[in-house]
Design a protein around this motif. Sequence first.
Motif, short mmCIF file in Angstrom:
data_model
loop_
_atom_site.label_atom_id
_atom_site.label_comp_id
_atom_site.label_asym_id
_atom_site.label_seq_id
_atom_site.Cartn_x
_atom_site.Cartn_y
_atom_site.Cartn_z
N LYS A 228 0.78 -1.11 0.02
CA LYS A 228 -0.05 0.03 0.02
C LYS A 228 0.93 1.29 0.05
O LYS A 228 0.43 2.41 -0.56
CB LYS A 228 -0.95 0.13 1.32
N VAL A 229 2.06 1.36 0.73
CA VAL A 229 2.74 2.53 0.79
C VAL A 229 3.32 2.85 -0.64
O VAL A 229 3.57 4.29 -0.66
CB VAL A 229 4.01 2.23 1.62
N LEU A 242 6.15 6.05 -1.08
CA LEU A 242 7.29 5.16 -0.98
C LEU A 242 7.80 4.45 -2.26
O LEU A 242 6.78 3.94 -2.66
CB LEU A 242 7.59 4.19 0.46
N ILE A 243 8.91 4.64 -2.87
CA ILE A 243 9.38 4.05 -3.97
C ILE A 243 9.70 2.66 -3.91
O ILE A 243 10.65 2.26 -2.87
CB ILE A 243 10.25 4.84 -4.85
N PRO A 277 15.23 5.25 2.06
CA PRO A 277 14.10 5.16 1.03
C PRO A 277 14.31 6.02 -0.06
O PRO A 277 15.23 7.20 0.09
CB PRO A 277 12.97 5.79 1.93
N CYS A 278 13.66 5.92 -1.24
CA CYS A 278 13.81 7.00 -2.41
C CYS A 278 12.13 7.51 -2.64
O CYS A 278 11.32 6.83 -2.47
CB CYS A 278 14.17 6.21 -3.52
N PHE A 279 12.13 8.64 -3.04
CA PHE A 279 10.92 9.53 -3.31
C PHE A 279 11.00 10.09 -4.79
O PHE A 279 11.98 10.40 -4.98
CB PHE A 279 10.54 10.28 -2.11
N ALA A 280 10.01 10.28 -5.21
CA ALA A 280 9.74 11.32 -6.33
C ALA A 280 10.42 12.39 -6.29
O ALA A 280 10.39 13.15 -5.13
CB ALA A 280 8.13 11.23 -6.84
N GLY A 281 11.04 12.90 -7.15
CA GLY A 281 11.82 14.25 -7.03
C GLY A 281 13.41 13.94 -7.05
O GLY A 281 14.03 14.89 -7.17
N ASP A 282 13.66 12.66 -6.19
CA ASP A 282 15.02 12.50 -6.21
C ASP A 282 15.85 12.15 -7.44
O ASP A 282 15.31 11.65 -8.36
CB ASP A 282 15.29 11.25 -5.17
N THR A 283 17.02 12.67 -7.61
CA THR A 283 17.82 12.42 -8.78
C THR A 283 18.59 11.17 -8.46
O THR A 283 19.61 11.50 -7.56
CB THR A 283 18.38 13.64 -9.30
#
Lengths: 343, 343, 343
Positions: A228-229, A242-243, A277-283
Amino acid sequence: MKTNPGRFFEDYRLGETITHAVPRTVSGGERALYHALYPARGALYSSDEFARGCGLPAAPVDDLIAFHVVFGKTVPDISLNAVANLGYAEGRWLAPVWPGDTLRSESTVIGLKENSNGKSGVVYVRTRGINQRGEAVLDYVRWVMVKKARLDAPAPEAVVPVLSPVVAPEALVVPDGLDFSRYDFALAGERHRWGDYTVGERIDHVDGVTVEEADHLLATRLWQNTSKVHFDVTQRADGRRLIYGGHVISLARALSFNGLANAQMIVALNAGAHANPCFAGDTVRAWSEVLDKAETGAPGVGALRLRLVAVKDGAAPFALKGEDGKYLPEVLLDLDCWALVPM
Amino acid sequence: MKTNPGRFFEDYRLGETITHAVPRTVSGGERALYHALYPARGALYSSDEFARGCGLPAAPVDDLIAFHVVFGKTVPDISLNAVANLGYAEGRWLAPVWPGDTLRSESTVIGLKENSNGKSGVVYVRTRGINQRGEAVLDYVRWVMVKKARLDAPAPEAVVPVLSPVVAPEALVVPDGLDFSRYDFALAGERHRWGDYTVGERIDHVDGVTVEEADHLLATRLWQNTSKVHFDVTQRADGRRLIYGGHVISLARALSFNGLANAQMIVALNAGAHANPCFAGDTVRAWSEVLDKAETGAPGVGALRLRLVAVKDGAAPFALKGEDGKYLPEVLLDLDCWALVPM
Amino acid sequence: MKTNPGRFFEDYRLGETITHAVPRTVSGGERALYHALYPARGALYSSDEFARGCGLPAAPVDDLIAFHVVFGKTVPDISLNAVANLGYAEGRWLAPVWPGDTLRSESTVIGLKENSNGKSGVVYVRTRGINQRGEAVLDYVRWVMVKKARLDAPAPEAVVPVLSPVVAPEALVVPDGLDFSRYDFALAGERHRWGDYTVGERIDHVDGVTVEEADHLLATRLWQNTSKVHFDVTQRADGRRLIYGGHVISLARALSFNGLANAQMIVALNAGAHANPCFAGDTVRAWSEVLDKAETGAPGVGALRLRLVAVKDGAAPFALKGEDGKYLPEVLLDLDCWALVPM
């Protein structure tokens, strides 16, 4: 109750085998999506002609497509109530997956250890991906920390499996027919052979990809991962999704083309840690280290043991761990794998 | 150094042919993605049955899929260090590309001219896309301005190729078997024939698409285009990702369905300018002008030479150039092509 | 005028049949994209092997792919100038759609009723999706409110078709060969049979998906739906892009796997209301109610009549209508369908 609450720690029994649901037939559609989601450029997985030049009947689907499809099926049974994905070991790709193949997964519980707080425990499973002919295509061990639902459930006898720190070179499975003796380095994109890599060598893969929400959502749904996350912003207090860790694995693998274009096939996963953790926006950027080298006996086919590290933009060169031995906050992934490379 | 720094101006030699890496097998997956990424509705590329009614064995993949696949392969060798993509000429589609075909690309350097500042130069290449039978499927000239790495490298003798301003109608290649004499205008979506279009006629294609980051990222990765500015927000001071110019070409082409639904196949690219950069959030619209008409000799098949212009929302009707002869800031693309149309 | 302004209310004639443009061949690419766009996990549409175990030659494409492809074609002729999509009735899936099939659509005008304000009217059409062998694969009635362009156009004689409130169980079409008598519940993902569901039972499907712009844009383009409000931020005063109602149908259907994993095939659409608009950023959840049950005569194959409701996060449990009989503002979709389930 008709819906699936997932399993809790007390629901696992040592030695039981869980048949995971929803088998999947893969096609050129999955391949095209994989190549749209990640900057994947490995020639052997991109071109039927190149694969034929390497002794295969056509291009298999990317090694990590097989991994994601097999892994995704395990989520509803293994990690729906997981607190953390702790590690991987003894992963081996046993046969290529071709468009038209249908994959299913099953996992055997090989270890259980309740945590001292009595609120959770570690579950060790050996997962197999199996094709429509009943052949195993992938086999790996994963361990996760899973919550208990009934805190008064008795702790099982603690069993922690003894796992190899690395897949031995003799245990690597080279696909039937694979032959790199007439390998086309120009079409593959780089001239570096197995002999050009030295143990201890580190490669900064230079390129970066800034991750969009849509990228990981499309991918994670495609692999039928139901955690779900990844999908639902209401699952975390910070409203972020969370990716899926496997998305970062594929990103790092694709980025590693620049310097490891000839590391055509991953055939073993020795270990892996999702460090942060990796999130959108991270390069996301990547670097690799050559950990070991081996011959395989197949014509022209060598193996490189590689550490593949994904980091966020801004990380120091070859960032990994601090003086305290812990991963630096910019490190996303630390993967240890064997890949097949032309000699 | 294991990674690819790209070529700089001083690395090109007149007459050399560069084999571009990573051949690609295309499938129904690439087609489905193309139709998800752009509002493409051309019947001949959408339906095997419609294509059979036009004398072909099945639906080829969209003309611009061929272009993007071939173009993408050239980026690591031609435009990784390019300052600007200056122009296209003499582009011809020479054979349809079918699902299952494998494409590779090669480019010959046909012109070199160092800029007077000594810091960069213009490289002219003729690029060919080649299928698994060794047949050329696409041929075009592109020229780009490329940085010098070693400013003291001597300037090569200046050679600027003489390029046709337009592909002559006699040089257009009509796919084998193409026959529009039993063309189904109802299923194609519009009733306008070749004879209904007049030279000088302009068509506002009405519809608009607001571009998302994910759209162009998925597309640009699918074409295995490695230019960093498309993917990595750290590449530009403003933190924006530049949209691959070919993405705008495909958007404009798809939008032109509304008024040019019967312009089924692009067979020549006479010229093209990416007039201004496009970014996510822009709402893209398109208009066309009929520049010329020709017969092809194939049954029922005529050709229209079209100017296809992409603009940002808010552009004046049929916006193109200002009184100074320069493109207006709202203009994104000015493309000059030949398309096959039922007579 | 070369572009398509769409039809206005006064342009429809009772009894006329409209051939919709742009036939479409579907492939594994459309399936892969569907499974990336929605968290679809129905085993019968995911696995050729599972489908073979159910008596079919292979996995058809998802029931709603057929719906979206057929529906999308009607938009330029039926709903380009629609003010509202008012309802669906008498929908039946008549044959599976297989990769490689080519679909086209046609609609017959079966009702017309001008509104009392004289500015718009309701158009009722019966739409058929037809494959390359001329077989109907889908048939449904839809009615929409359409603007008048010429307010002085005379009102047609009002004809409102008499529509069944529900497709009778005897009229459900079970695909040739479908046999659930050796159904594999473990691989399907849930153990609940037809007999385990009771009329009146309600199921909260638990999971949620936060919608991204890219999700619905990719989907809506893939179905070749041309409605401007989905793509162009300048179409609405608030600058938001309205999500295609069918996108919400597919989301809800996919979410309903958790509790209805064995509702393998939708075979009838009895009714449907897009209760409130959906926008990117909404987190969509779903619940279902068992409205009726029927046997089909096919081996092991039962049918459940299901109310499938999509709501936005924050909706009360099983939210539907207020005391005034109107849909609550959190309700997005209220769908009434029949699905085939193993007995």
